[in-house]
Design a protein around this motif. Structure first.
Motif, mmCIF file in Angstrom:
data_model
loop_
_atom_site.group_PDB
_atom_site.id
_atom_site.type_symbol
_atom_site.label_atom_id
_atom_site.label_comp_id
_atom_site.label_asym_id
_atom_site.label_seq_id
_atom_site.Cartn_x
_atom_site.Cartn_y
_atom_site.Cartn_z
ATOM 1 N N MET A 1 7.765 -5.053 3.857
ATOM 2 C CA MET A 1 8.345 -5.398 2.556
ATOM 3 C C MET A 1 9.613 -4.604 2.249
ATOM 4 S SD MET A 1 4.692 -5.640 0.522
ATOM 5 C CE MET A 1 5.425 -5.897 -1.111
ATOM 6 N N GLN A 2 9.988 -3.715 3.160
ATOM 7 C CA GLN A 2 11.223 -2.917 3.021
ATOM 8 C C GLN A 2 11.251 -2.120 1.714
ATOM 9 O OE1 GLN A 2 14.540 -5.621 3.650
ATOM 10 N NE2 GLN A 2 13.432 -6.649 5.316
ATOM 11 N N ASN A 3 10.060 -1.690 1.285
ATOM 12 C CA ASN A 3 9.919 -0.897 0.059
ATOM 13 C C ASN A 3 10.236 -1.683 -1.214
ATOM 14 O OD1 ASN A 3 8.737 1.613 0.225
ATOM 15 N ND2 ASN A 3 10.615 2.667 0.840
ATOM 16 N N HIS A 4 10.300 -3.003 -1.132
ATOM 17 C CA HIS A 4 10.591 -3.833 -2.306
ATOM 18 C C HIS A 4 9.343 -4.623 -2.672
ATOM 19 C CE1 HIS A 4 14.795 -2.793 -2.238
ATOM 20 N NE2 HIS A 4 14.914 -3.225 -0.992
ATOM 21 N N GLY A 5 9.091 -4.759 -3.975
ATOM 22 C CA GLY A 5 7.854 -5.361 -4.437
ATOM 23 C C GLY A 5 6.848 -4.265 -4.730
ATOM 24 N N GLN A 6 5.590 -4.636 -4.813
ATOM 25 C CA GLN A 6 4.558 -3.665 -5.191
ATOM 26 C C GLN A 6 3.309 -3.875 -4.350
ATOM 27 O OE1 GLN A 6 4.667 -1.169 -8.017
ATOM 28 N NE2 GLN A 6 3.165 -0.488 -6.526
ATOM 29 N N ILE A 7 2.788 -2.789 -3.800
ATOM 30 C CA ILE A 7 1.516 -2.808 -3.092
ATOM 31 C C ILE A 7 0.517 -1.967 -3.880
ATOM 32 C CG2 ILE A 7 0.279 -2.235 -0.956
ATOM 33 C CD1 ILE A 7 2.949 -2.431 0.507
ATOM 34 N N PHE A 8 -0.661 -2.516 -4.089
ATOM 35 C CA PHE A 8 -1.752 -1.765 -4.705
ATOM 36 C C PHE A 8 -2.763 -1.457 -3.603
ATOM 37 C CE2 PHE A 8 0.120 -4.553 -7.834
ATOM 38 C CZ PHE A 8 0.348 -3.694 -8.916
ATOM 39 N N ALA A 9 -2.985 -0.175 -3.338
ATOM 40 C CA ALA A 9 -3.903 0.255 -2.284
ATOM 41 C C ALA A 9 -5.211 0.710 -2.915
ATOM 42 C CB ALA A 9 -3.289 1.380 -1.460
ATOM 43 N N HIS A 10 -6.296 0.090 -2.476
ATOM 44 C CA HIS A 10 -7.606 0.391 -3.059
ATOM 45 C C HIS A 10 -8.648 0.456 -1.959
ATOM 46 C CE1 HIS A 10 -11.034 0.261 -5.822
ATOM 47 N NE2 HIS A 10 -11.543 -0.705 -5.065
ATOM 48 N N ASP A 11 -9.678 1.239 -2.190
ATOM 49 C CA ASP A 11 -10.851 1.242 -1.324
ATOM 50 C C ASP A 11 -12.053 1.617 -2.186
ATOM 51 O OD1 ASP A 11 -11.270 1.367 1.971
ATOM 52 O OD2 ASP A 11 -12.868 2.340 0.829
ATOM 53 N N SER A 12 -13.184 1.036 -1.876
ATOM 54 C CA SER A 12 -14.380 1.314 -2.672
ATOM 55 C C SER A 12 -14.876 2.746 -2.485
ATOM 56 C CB SER A 12 -15.498 0.335 -2.310
ATOM 57 O OG SER A 12 -15.826 0.443 -0.934
ATOM 58 N N ASP A 13 -14.475 3.390 -1.395
ATOM 59 C CA ASP A 13 -14.865 4.775 -1.112
ATOM 60 C C ASP A 13 -13.648 5.670 -1.290
ATOM 61 O OD1 ASP A 13 -15.682 7.225 -0.091
ATOM 62 O OD2 ASP A 13 -16.770 6.364 1.590
ATOM 63 N N ARG A 14 -13.625 6.479 -2.321
ATOM 64 C CA ARG A 14 -12.458 7.314 -2.604
ATOM 65 C C ARG A 14 -12.197 8.325 -1.496
ATOM 66 N NH1 ARG A 14 -12.571 8.979 -7.859
ATOM 67 N NH2 ARG A 14 -11.132 10.666 -7.415
ATOM 68 N N ARG A 15 -13.247 8.680 -0.738
ATOM 69 C CA ARG A 15 -13.050 9.634 0.354
ATOM 70 C C ARG A 15 -12.186 9.049 1.459
ATOM 71 N NH1 ARG A 15 -19.272 10.734 1.402
ATOM 72 N NH2 ARG A 15 -19.124 8.460 1.145
ATOM 73 N N ARG A 16 -12.358 7.746 1.730
ATOM 74 C CA ARG A 16 -11.536 7.110 2.758
ATOM 75 C C ARG A 16 -10.072 7.040 2.343
ATOM 76 N NH1 ARG A 16 -16.170 3.426 3.654
ATOM 77 N NH2 ARG A 16 -15.249 1.946 2.185
ATOM 78 N N LEU A 17 -9.833 6.994 1.040
ATOM 79 C CA LEU A 17 -8.456 6.917 0.538
ATOM 80 C C LEU A 17 -7.726 8.259 0.572
ATOM 81 C CD1 LEU A 17 -8.555 4.633 -2.648
ATOM 82 C CD2 LEU A 17 -7.120 4.291 -0.627
ATOM 83 N N ALA A 18 -8.457 9.333 0.728
ATOM 84 C CA ALA A 18 -7.872 10.668 0.578
ATOM 85 C C ALA A 18 -6.616 10.904 1.403
ATOM 86 C CB ALA A 18 -8.931 11.739 0.884
ATOM 87 N N PRO A 19 -6.552 10.492 2.675
ATOM 88 C CA PRO A 19 -5.350 10.804 3.474
ATOM 89 C C PRO A 19 -4.118 10.002 3.100
ATOM 90 C CG PRO A 19 -7.260 10.269 4.876
ATOM 91 C CD PRO A 19 -7.587 9.842 3.485
ATOM 92 N N ILE A 20 -4.280 8.951 2.285
ATOM 93 C CA ILE A 20 -3.181 8.013 2.104
ATOM 94 C C ILE A 20 -1.974 8.626 1.413
ATOM 95 C CG2 ILE A 20 -3.899 7.050 -0.135
ATOM 96 C CD1 ILE A 20 -3.164 4.281 0.971
ATOM 97 N N HIS A 21 -2.199 9.557 0.509
ATOM 98 C CA HIS A 21 -1.088 10.101 -0.275
ATOM 99 C C HIS A 21 -0.088 10.846 0.615
ATOM 100 C CE1 HIS A 21 -3.147 9.045 -4.019
ATOM 101 N NE2 HIS A 21 -4.260 9.499 -3.446
#
Length: 437
Positions: free
Chosen positions: A255-275
């Motif tokens: 998307m070349q950084n244009h538009g919006q992505i919402f990143a979600h996961d039902s397990d917050r622990r799996r999301l931890a590395p994303i930031h």
């Protein structure tokens, strides 16, 4: 440690895995803690033996005449490492820390060819109970497909086009690790490092191109799956099962950084590395929606998304090259549970797709029960969705990327399939649907 001592250690670890039904990494870690005299090369060599034995467990057990660690390693050396009986006897000598000498019965069984008339699940090295499932998808080619799924996987990297061009990233990587990556024909953005027997994988996370965000570790199949979803600049996209963010990063680059992505996961622990990964990659169009108790953090996104990507929970049969012990720990109940999870996540995803939007369903499984069956059931209960013909998904990617996929991707009734044998990737299934009403 002498080579024979490493074999004795591998036998001990294999027997521990079988007895306690535990993951191989856990057994290897415990062995290392209990034998601190073993150096890093010793531990790596023992690990290589253990994982090789697990890759080829059924065929090695048949050749070695038993399903214990010793028999499996005997069969591995005879069948898969090409050692004759005299060479094996030098390793199994009983001297010092070596395994006990071969018995007459072992010599006899190693001299035979028990695989000539063996069942497919023995020659293909997979559990007997799941044989009908694999036969359903691969038919007469099941042994060749499953043997490919038992080979070690290369290390694939994705060039992050938000920060680097492919040729520059390849040059950086070559300078950093002292070897040039391969460039698979299916993608101009993949840098591949084939496994070198006896050598440790380079520590990519400490290299300059990785630290600068120019490359990400991601199997080519996963890269292609994200591309097939068809994210474009300016769109509103929901990555519903984002996990650590691998496909989120690929979507952001597309998307070349244009538009919006919402990143979600039902397990917050799996999301931890994303930031940290988003920051390193220079991604600016991702909003992480971390789950909160008693709160629907996605309620404002209903019927608004141009694309909802579902990286569905699955048995992971497509990743057995990387996790060979997982195929011996999977149970029939696991497949049934994953099917329930997949139906639920598809039902959830449908809420967020706007009219004219797309839903991309992805698994790292090769089983029809998790792939085409799930899509067929979803389409039957959701007449407002239609499938994008798999051929059109492939053609759109080829036109956009200028890469030709050809027979590397298998077109199925409700999606497309990649496998190690056909595409040189992990096993991945992708189906793209559109909402018409």
């Amino acid at each position: 440690m002498i080579p024979a001592a490493r074999i004795s250690a591998a036998i001990e670890v294999l027997d521990d895995i079988a007895t306690r039904r535990r993951p191989a990494p856990d057994a290897l870690k415990d062995w290392g803690l209990a034998h601190r005299f073993a150096g890093s090369k010793d531990r790596r060599a023992i690990g290589d033996l253990v994982f090789d034995a697990l890759r080829h467990k059924n065929s090695s057990a048949a050749v070695g005449g038993g399903d214990d660690g010793r028999s499996i390693l005997l069969g591995l050396f005879r069948r898969h490492r090409g050692l004759d009986i005299a060479a094996i006897e030098k390793l199994f000598s009983g001297e010092r820390f070596a395994p006990a000498p071969l018995t007459d019965d072992e010599r006899a069984v190693l001299s035979a060819d028990p695989l000539a008339g063996a069942p497919d699940f023995v020659r293909g090295d997979y559990p007997e109970w799941i044989a009908p499932n694999f036969a359903r998808v691969f038919g007469d080619n099941v042994v060749a497909e499953m043997q490919a799924l038992a080979t070690p996987a290369p290390l694939d990297l994705r060039v992050n086009t938000l920060k680097a061009e492919a040729d520059h990233a390849a040059s950086e990587l070559t300078a950093a690790i002292g070897r040039a990556p391969e460039r698979p024909a299916l993608s101009t953005l993949c840098l591949r490092l084939p496994l070198e027997p006896g050598s440790a994988e380079p520590h990519i996370a400490s290299t300059e191109p990785f630290l600068k965000g120019h490359i990400e570790i991601q199997d080519l199949g996963s890269q292609l799956a994200a591309e097939f979803a068809g994210a474009r600049p300016g769109q509103q996209v929901l990555d519903l099962c984002a996990g650590g963010g691998g496909k989120t990063l690929a979507l952001a680059a597309a998307m070349q950084n244009h538009g919006q992505i919402f990143a979600h996961d039902s397990d917050r622990r799996r999301l931890a590395p994303i930031h940290d990964r988003l920051a390193r990659a220079g991604v600016r169009n991702v909003q992480v929606r971390t789950p909160r108790p008693n709160s629907d953090v996605l309620d404002d996104l209903e019927h608004r998304m141009d694309l909802v990507l579902v990286d569905a929970p699955c048995t992971g049969t497509g990743t057995w090259r990387r996790n060979p012990d997982a195929k011996w720990r999977i149970r029939p109940g696991s497949l049934a549970e994953r099917n329930k999870d997949q139906a639920l996540v598809l039902e959830t995803a449908a809420r967020y797709v706007k009219t004219g939007g797309r839903l991309a369903y992805i698994t790292c499984s090769v089983l029809e029960e998790e792939n085409t069956d799930q899509i067929a059931a979803f389409l039957k209960s959701h007449p407002g969705f239609q499938m994008v013909p798999p051929q059109k998904v492939v053609e759109a990617y080829e036109q956009e990327s200028m890469n030709i996929l050809g027979p590397a991707v298998r077109l199925l009734s409700n999606g497309l399939l990649m496998t190690p044998l056909a595409s040189g990737t992990d096993g991945f299934f992708v189906s793209v649907l559109t909402r018409t009403t």
